[in-house]
Write a protein that holds these residues in place. Structure first.
Motif, short mmCIF file in Angstrom:
data_model
loop_
_atom_site.label_atom_id
_atom_site.label_comp_id
_atom_site.label_asym_id
_atom_site.label_seq_id
_atom_site.Cartn_x
_atom_site.Cartn_y
_atom_site.Cartn_z
N SER A 271 0.80 -1.35 -0.06
CA SER A 271 -0.23 0.03 -0.07
C SER A 271 0.80 1.30 0.12
O SER A 271 0.50 2.07 -0.72
CB SER A 271 -0.93 0.12 1.07
N SER A 346 -8.96 0.34 -1.01
CA SER A 346 -8.78 1.73 -0.93
C SER A 346 -10.22 2.21 -1.05
O SER A 346 -11.12 2.22 -1.27
CB SER A 346 -8.14 2.34 -2.35
N GLY A 371 -5.06 1.28 -0.70
CA GLY A 371 -5.05 -0.11 -0.59
C GLY A 371 -4.19 -0.88 -1.28
O GLY A 371 -2.80 -0.42 -1.70
#
Ligand SMILES: Cc1ncc(COP(=O)(O)O)c(C=O)c1O
Length: 393
Positions: A271, A346, A371
């Motif tokens: 991430s 995300s 994410g």
């Protein structure tokens, strides 16, 4: 605490049941509200009384609490709470009656609201500061220490770094050292950085709190919190608060959080890479401002580079108006418009939709929790939404 393993190994290997024939690899979930015991009971389940009751302890908590302590380098086991805010509330209660809490003006709005609610009933005063302005922080702490001279635990410095949502970065060692020099307590909310990014207890913080809900659990499926300290008195006070005020964690939640913790290092690595790449691409979009400590142009970059391992996976985009920001959240199809952060997926949110978000947070600010999806998919979705929102202004 000496560390045998790197954090990437700790998250995978710590808190396993003893290795012996037919032992399970994972700790059990203990679903019991009460525990067998015959001795006279202390007020709140002192250790030699055994667990006694599910508000005083649960065997499911212990592996997760020990893993967190190892990661944060706490000399005492962590303490899980029913939510991050329950841990925050317990930590705020460490301040002596009538004391002062110095907080970042842009910290998590729930923490600010909890502190302000306490201030409203005269429990303690709250002073807010720009946590990135070291002189301002130190001056506020010194002034509070002077006001409360002679009263133990009367001053607390509350730190978030990076802050939620503005991503300001404090000079953590400097503000903690100053607070210590005037006998102020320091609490660091380490939710954004995670213990893989920084370990505030190692630079002198008294207490670390977490919203485990976020990166530590990592899958947006539990609400949970934790507090950590190496100080026996503070540990006892936090433990007492948990047992008596009752904000205890459910065993399933803690078990899920430990399972999530196993992949923390991998999730964070991916991430963070995605966030850095998106921040760079967003920097080339005209008409918006990007905030991300990983960008060399960001005011927090030098400190973040010195203090953190990685730059985190939250970034902010400021659009010219709230309408333009809303248009972005309406146009995305992969990013989910939702609050919270730190999960594998995300999320995108206009922060000022929360009425209590400080007014110094721009109306058009979108907080992006990046994410672990493919970065090109995230970019394509964001790029079209921004283009659409900016063209209709
Ligand atoms: C930095 C920070 N601290 C604490 C909390 C509160 O945690 P929880 O929602 O688990 O109560 C949050 C929630 O967003 C947060 O972002």
């Amino acid at each position: 605490m000496t560390q045998k393993w790197a954090p990437e190994t700790v998250v995978v290997e710590s808190a396993r049941p003893q290795r012996e024939r037919d032992a399970p690899l994972n700790p059990a979930v203990v679903l019991s509200s009460t525990f067998v015991g015959t001795h006279d009971l202390g007020a709140e389940g002192a250790e030699d009384d055994g667990i006694q009751y599910g508000r005083f302890g649960n065997p499911t908590w212990s592996p997760f609490e020990s893993a967190l302590a190892e990661l944060e380098r706490a000399e005492l086991p962590g303490l899980v709470f029913a939510s991050g805010l329950a841990a925050v509330s317990a930590a705020l209660e460490l301040v002596a009656p009538g004391g002062t809490v110095v907080m970042p003006r842009h910290c998590y709005l729930g923490s600010l609201s909890a502190a302000r609610d306490s201030a409203a009933v005269g429990r303690f005063d709250v002073v807010t500061v720009d946590i990135a302005d070291t002189d301002a922080v130190n001056d506020a702490v010194s002034a509070a220490a002077e006001r409360h001279a002679g009263t133990p635990r009367a001053v607390m410095l509350w730190v978030e770094s990076p802050t939620n949502p503005m991503l300001e970065v404090a000079d953590l060692p400097a503000v903690i050292a100053h607070a210590k020099s005037v006998d102020a307590l320091t609490v660091v909310d380490n939710t954004f950085a995670t213990p893989l990014g920084q370990q505030p207890l190692t630079v002198g913080a008294d207490v670390v709190v977490h919203s485990v809900t976020k990166y530590l659990a990592g899958h947006s499926d539990v609400v949970l919190g934790a507090a950590l300290t190496s100080n026996t008195d503070l540990h006892e006070a936090l433990h007492h608060h948990r047992s008596i005020r009752g904000a205890v964690a459910g065993p399933w939640e803690v078990w899920l959080a430990l399972r999530g913790l196993r992949t923390l290092a991998l999730r964070i690595e991916r991430s963070q890479q995605n966030a850095l790449e998106l921040a760079k691409r967003l920097s080339d979009v005209p008409g918006i401002e990007v905030r991300f400590p990983g960008l060399k142009s960001d005011p927090g970059h030098a400190r973040a580079a010195a203090q953190l391992t990685g730059f985190g996976s939250i970034l902010c985009v400021v659009l010219p108006t709230s309408a333009a920001a809303l248009a972005v959240t309406d146009c995305v199809s992969l990013w989910t418009p939702a609050t919270s952060l730190g999960g594998v997926e995300s999320l995108i949110e206009r922060r000022r939709r929360h009425v209590h978000e400080p007014h110094t947070v721009p109306e058009g600010l979108l907080r992006l929790s990046v994410g672990i999806e493919h970065v090109d998919d995230l970019w394509a979705d964001l790029e079209q939404a921004l283009a659409s929102a900016l063209s209709t202004r």
